[in-house]
Enzyme design. Structure first.
Site, PDB file in Angstrom:
ATOM      1  N   ASP A  91       0.826  -1.186   0.000  1.00  0.00           N
ATOM      2  CA  ASP A  91       0.000   0.000   0.000  1.00  0.00           C
ATOM      3  C   ASP A  91       0.870   1.250   0.000  1.00  0.00           C
ATOM      4  O   ASP A  91       1.679   1.457   0.911  1.00  0.00           O
ATOM      5  CB  ASP A  91      -0.878  -0.039   1.248  1.00  0.00           C
ATOM      6  CG  ASP A  91      -1.854   1.108   1.273  1.00  0.00           C
ATOM      7  OD1 ASP A  91      -2.950   0.924   0.740  1.00  0.00           O
ATOM      8  OD2 ASP A  91      -1.500   2.174   1.788  1.00  0.00           O
TER       9      ASP A  91
ATOM     10  N   THR B 214      -3.279   4.907  -3.889  1.00  0.00           N
ATOM     11  CA  THR B 214      -2.233   5.678  -3.209  1.00  0.00           C
ATOM     12  C   THR B 214      -0.907   5.630  -3.957  1.00  0.00           C
ATOM     13  O   THR B 214      -0.178   6.610  -3.976  1.00  0.00           O
ATOM     14  CB  THR B 214      -2.037   5.166  -1.780  1.00  0.00           C
ATOM     15  OG1 THR B 214      -1.943   3.750  -1.808  1.00  0.00           O
ATOM     16  CG2 THR B 214      -3.196   5.558  -0.912  1.00  0.00           C
ATOM     17  N   THR B 215      -0.611   4.493  -4.565  1.00  0.00           N
ATOM     18  CA  THR B 215       0.614   4.421  -5.359  1.00  0.00           C
ATOM     19  C   THR B 215       0.433   5.255  -6.623  1.00  0.00           C
ATOM     20  O   THR B 215       1.332   5.990  -7.038  1.00  0.00           O
ATOM     21  CB  THR B 215       0.918   2.963  -5.749  1.00  0.00           C
ATOM     22  OG1 THR B 215       0.720   2.137  -4.609  1.00  0.00           O
ATOM     23  CG2 THR B 215       2.336   2.815  -6.222  1.00  0.00           C
TER      24      THR B 215
ATOM     25  N   ASP C 299      -8.749  -1.128   2.150  1.00  0.00           N
ATOM     26  CA  ASP C 299      -8.816  -0.514   0.821  1.00  0.00           C
ATOM     27  C   ASP C 299     -10.078  -0.971   0.095  1.00  0.00           C
ATOM     28  O   ASP C 299     -10.811  -0.154  -0.465  1.00  0.00           O
ATOM     29  CB  ASP C 299      -7.600  -0.918  -0.031  1.00  0.00           C
ATOM     30  CG  ASP C 299      -6.363  -0.117   0.339  1.00  0.00           C
ATOM     31  OD1 ASP C 299      -6.414   0.560   1.386  1.00  0.00           O
ATOM     32  OD2 ASP C 299      -5.371  -0.176  -0.399  1.00  0.00           O
TER      33      ASP C 299
HETATM   34  P1  ADP Z   1      -2.766   1.785  -5.838  1.00  0.00           P
HETATM   35  O1  ADP Z   1      -2.105   1.885  -4.502  1.00  0.00           O
HETATM   36  O2  ADP Z   1      -2.542   3.013  -6.662  1.00  0.00           O
HETATM   37  O3  ADP Z   1      -4.181   1.375  -5.761  1.00  0.00           O
HETATM   38  P2  ADP Z   1      -2.275  -0.835  -6.842  1.00  0.00           P
HETATM   39  O4  ADP Z   1      -1.028  -1.587  -6.557  1.00  0.00           O
HETATM   40  O5  ADP Z   1      -3.525  -1.222  -6.130  1.00  0.00           O
HETATM   41  O6  ADP Z   1      -1.947   0.683  -6.611  1.00  0.00           O
HETATM   42  O7  ADP Z   1      -2.515  -0.918  -8.398  1.00  0.00           O
HETATM   43  C1  ADP Z   1      -3.623  -0.330  -9.005  1.00  0.00           C
HETATM   44  C2  ADP Z   1      -3.509  -0.400 -10.503  1.00  0.00           C
HETATM   45  O8  ADP Z   1      -3.531  -1.753 -10.950  1.00  0.00           O
HETATM   46  C3  ADP Z   1      -4.689   0.278 -11.136  1.00  0.00           C
HETATM   47  O9  ADP Z   1      -4.247   1.133 -12.154  1.00  0.00           O
HETATM   48  C4  ADP Z   1      -5.511  -0.869 -11.684  1.00  0.00           C
HETATM   49  O10 ADP Z   1      -6.232  -0.487 -12.839  1.00  0.00           O
HETATM   50  C5  ADP Z   1      -4.472  -1.888 -11.983  1.00  0.00           C
HETATM   51  N1  ADP Z   1      -5.022  -3.243 -11.987  1.00  0.00           N
HETATM   52  C6  ADP Z   1      -5.631  -3.885 -10.967  1.00  0.00           C
HETATM   53  N2  ADP Z   1      -6.023  -5.122 -11.316  1.00  0.00           N
HETATM   54  C7  ADP Z   1      -5.650  -5.275 -12.605  1.00  0.00           C
HETATM   55  C8  ADP Z   1      -5.772  -6.345 -13.558  1.00  0.00           C
HETATM   56  N3  ADP Z   1      -6.348  -7.496 -13.245  1.00  0.00           N
HETATM   57  N4  ADP Z   1      -5.272  -6.147 -14.787  1.00  0.00           N
HETATM   58  C9  ADP Z   1      -4.688  -4.982 -15.123  1.00  0.00           C
HETATM   59  N5  ADP Z   1      -4.537  -3.945 -14.283  1.00  0.00           N
HETATM   60  C10 ADP Z   1      -5.014  -4.082 -13.042  1.00  0.00           C
HETATM   61 MG    MG Z   2      -4.946  -0.454  -5.043  1.00  0.00          MG
END
Ligand code: ADP
Ligand code: MG
Length: 560
Positions: A64, A97-98, A394
């Site tokens: 996170d 958040t990332t 989250d």
């Molecule tokens: P954050 O902390 O920003 O939420 P995450 O590590 O949760 O970061 O990553 C979120 C990103 O991953 C988003 O841009 C989301 O669209 C992408 N994402 C999540 N699941 C998938 C998937 N199955 N295929 C492609 N992209 C995905």
């Molecule tokens: Mg996320």
């Protein structure tokens, strides 16, 4: 004398450190890029986790962004802004958040060559603001509403959003299992805004799949006295009494003084004490309650008394748990046992004390107002369960957001690519330098799909070219990175959905942060205020850290 002839203007105190101009701005941008590099690899379903351990020996494994940024304990004044936006994204929408940190850093990175070439930051800021406003409008246009669907359909849609959030986490392997659990929990609490109505209890041991949802309240058995084992441990439709008083024989206060003229009087004082507590217990029993919970201690005498009358009791229940029992069962917490009327008693369908792993849990299910839910999390290591809890948080936030705003956008970088294309198209219609700046903003948005590819080990250039081509063709608006094959795929059809607010908030906050950092051209370090702060902190930590800890007070704040 000489100095009187040539008066020196002293504006700032001796020791003041200033850095200004282009060099300062560039160094701020570099610091922000370095911070973003620390969380870069955690983005997306194939993102890696970070293990952070502090001087106290606490280890945290997390994916996170906000948690990592907090633990990093950043000291660079400009880079701290990125930690702040990650935190605010976390409390505003709970996810992304990332994303927000990466976007802000990328906006700055794209601005850097212009700054180096002598472009005035204000020109950049103005164009970035325009681009951001246009991007937000476009997202609202592209977002798909899930309003007006039946409850079952809505549940499915919501659990897709939750699954997308969870897919990037440690518990991603069981995302469907947890997604439906989260959706059930959120639907159970209805429109109530209080997040703490969803309790998450962590019980080490077992596997993830042993986690379960209680539509009601569950909490760990509290400390209990002899006599407790004789109490019944299961009730059907019991009445529940919640107290905020001690049911214990009080030991005399240290400074209490009683003068007796006759030794026989002593007994009457002892008796009086016993009578008071018996009277209290009697009133509890008479109320008809079968379960008595108190925030304060319930002593051995009371425990035995209740056991003899087939009543279950628990003392020292945590305030949060007691509040949730109150909300779920409709009971009101009493501060006196006088005049307990039926209205203040709560009820539920089943109360049970059950073994979960090594712990015993008090579980209230089938509660009338139903506005609480508790997720009991199981799993191996402590760090694992901690991270699982953060991930569920989250997901819970995302589902609540999606329920409220009920619009979703395609994830996997699809929405980012589409906005990027839109802004590039717009830029072409502008004459003047701002064309370049808006193009830079558009290019920065591509960091999300690019990073998703990088983290998954795909050829980012290749995938991005495919995506650009698809989006430019006009009918690929929903196409994003296909995390399974390394190609591109329709994110909407694959149910990679994110609530629109996540993106809206992320772009908004990232633009603001980038503009803020671009507008700073001077940093002044005031020696006085810093040492004063350091001293205060050192005083507060006297005996623990001493001078070595100077200036460290107030930081190192932990999330939750
Ligand atoms: P954050 O902390 O920003 O939420 P995450 O590590 O949760 O970061 O990553 C979120 C990103 O991953 C988003 O841009 C989301 O669209 C992408 N994402 C999540 N699941 C998938 C998937 N199955 N295929 C492609 N992209 C995905
Ligand atoms: Mg996320």
């Amino acid at each position: 004398m000489a100095s009187m002839l040539q008066p020196q203007i002293i504006l700032l105190k001796e020791g003041t450190d200033t850095a200004q101009g282009k060099g300062q701005l560039i160094s701020n941008i570099n610091a922000c890029t370095a911070v973003a590099d620390a969380v870069r690899t955690t983005l997306g379903p194939r993102g890696m986790d970070k293990l952070v351990h502090d001087e106290k020996g606490n280890t945290t494994i997390s994916n996170d962004g906000a948690t990592i940024m907090n633990l990093l304990d950043i000291v660079h004044p400009a880079a701290k802004i990125l930690a702040d936006i990650a935190r605010s994204q976390d409390s505003e929408v709970g996810d992304g958040t990332t994303t927000v940190v990466l976007l802000a850093a990328e906006f700055l990175k794209e601005a850097k060559p212009f700054v180096e070439d002598g472009v005035h930051p204000h020109n950049l800021i103005r164009s970035y603001r325009t681009a951001s406003t246009m991007a937000l409008k476009k997202i609202e246009e592209l977002a798909v509403s899930i309003e007006g669907k039946s409850l079952d359909e809505k549940k499915q849609l919501l659990s897709k959003c939750a699954a997308t959030t969870l897919s990037s986490k440690l518990i991603g392997g069981e995302k469907e299992f947890f997604a439906s659990m989260v959706v059930d929990a959120v639907i159970a609490i209805g429109n109530d805004d209080r997040l703490n109505l969803i309790g998450i209890k962590k019980v080490p041991g077992g596997t993830m799949r042993d986690s379960f949802l209680v539509k009601g309240v569950a909490f760990k058995k509290t400390f209990s006295y002899a006599g407790f084992e004789q109490q019944p441990k299961k009730f059907l439709s019991p009445k529940i009494l919640l107290l905020n008083i001690e049911l214990e024989l009080k030991s005399e206060k240290e400074n209490a003084e009683i003068r007796l003229s006759d030794p026989l009087q002593y007994q009457s004082i002892v008796d009086a004490e016993w009578n008071i507590i018996y009277d209290k217990l009697d009133k509890c029993v008479k109320s008809g309650a079968k379960i008595v919970l108190s925030r304060l201690a319930i002593g051995d005498l009371a425990t035995q008394y209740f056991a003899d009358r087939d009543i279950f009791c628990a003392g020292r229940v945590a305030e949060e748990d007691l509040k949730r029992v109150a909300a779920a069962t409709g009971a009101a917490v009493q501060t006196t046992v006088n005049n307990i009327i039926d209205e203040v008693l709560g009820s539920c369908e089943v109360f049970e004390e059950r073994q979960v792993g090594n712990e015993r849990f008090n579980i209230f299910s089938g509660c009338p107002s139903g506005q609480t839910a508790t997720i009991v999390l199981r799993g191996g290591a402590d760090q694992f369960i901690e991270e699982a809890e953060r991930s569920l948080h989250d997901a819970i936030m995302i589902v609540r957001r999606a329920m409220k705003n009920s619009t979703v956008v395609p994830g996997g970088g699809a929405i980012d690519m589409e906005i990027s294309k839109y802004l590039r198209q717009h830029a072409r219609t502008i004459a003047g330098k701002s064309q370049l700046f808006i193009n830079a903003f558009a290019k920065a948005l591509e960091v999300i799909p690019r990073q998703l590819c990088d983290n998954a080990g795909f050829d980012a250039t290749d995938v991005l070219n495919k995506l650009r081509q698809k989006h430019a063709s006009g009918e690929g608006a929903n196409y994003g990175v296909d995390i399974n094959t390394g190609g591109i795929a329709d994110s909407f059809a694959n149910f990679v959905w994110e609530p629109a607010v996540v993106k809206i908030n992320a772009i908004n906050a990232a633009t603001e942060a980038a503009c803020l950092i671009l507008s700073v051209d001077e940093t002044v370090k005031n020696p006085k205020s810093e040492s004063a702060q350091g001293e205060a902190a050192a005083n507060a930590m006297a005996g623990r850290g001493g001078p070595a800890m100077r200036g460290r007070g107030g930081r190192g704040m932990r999330r939750r």
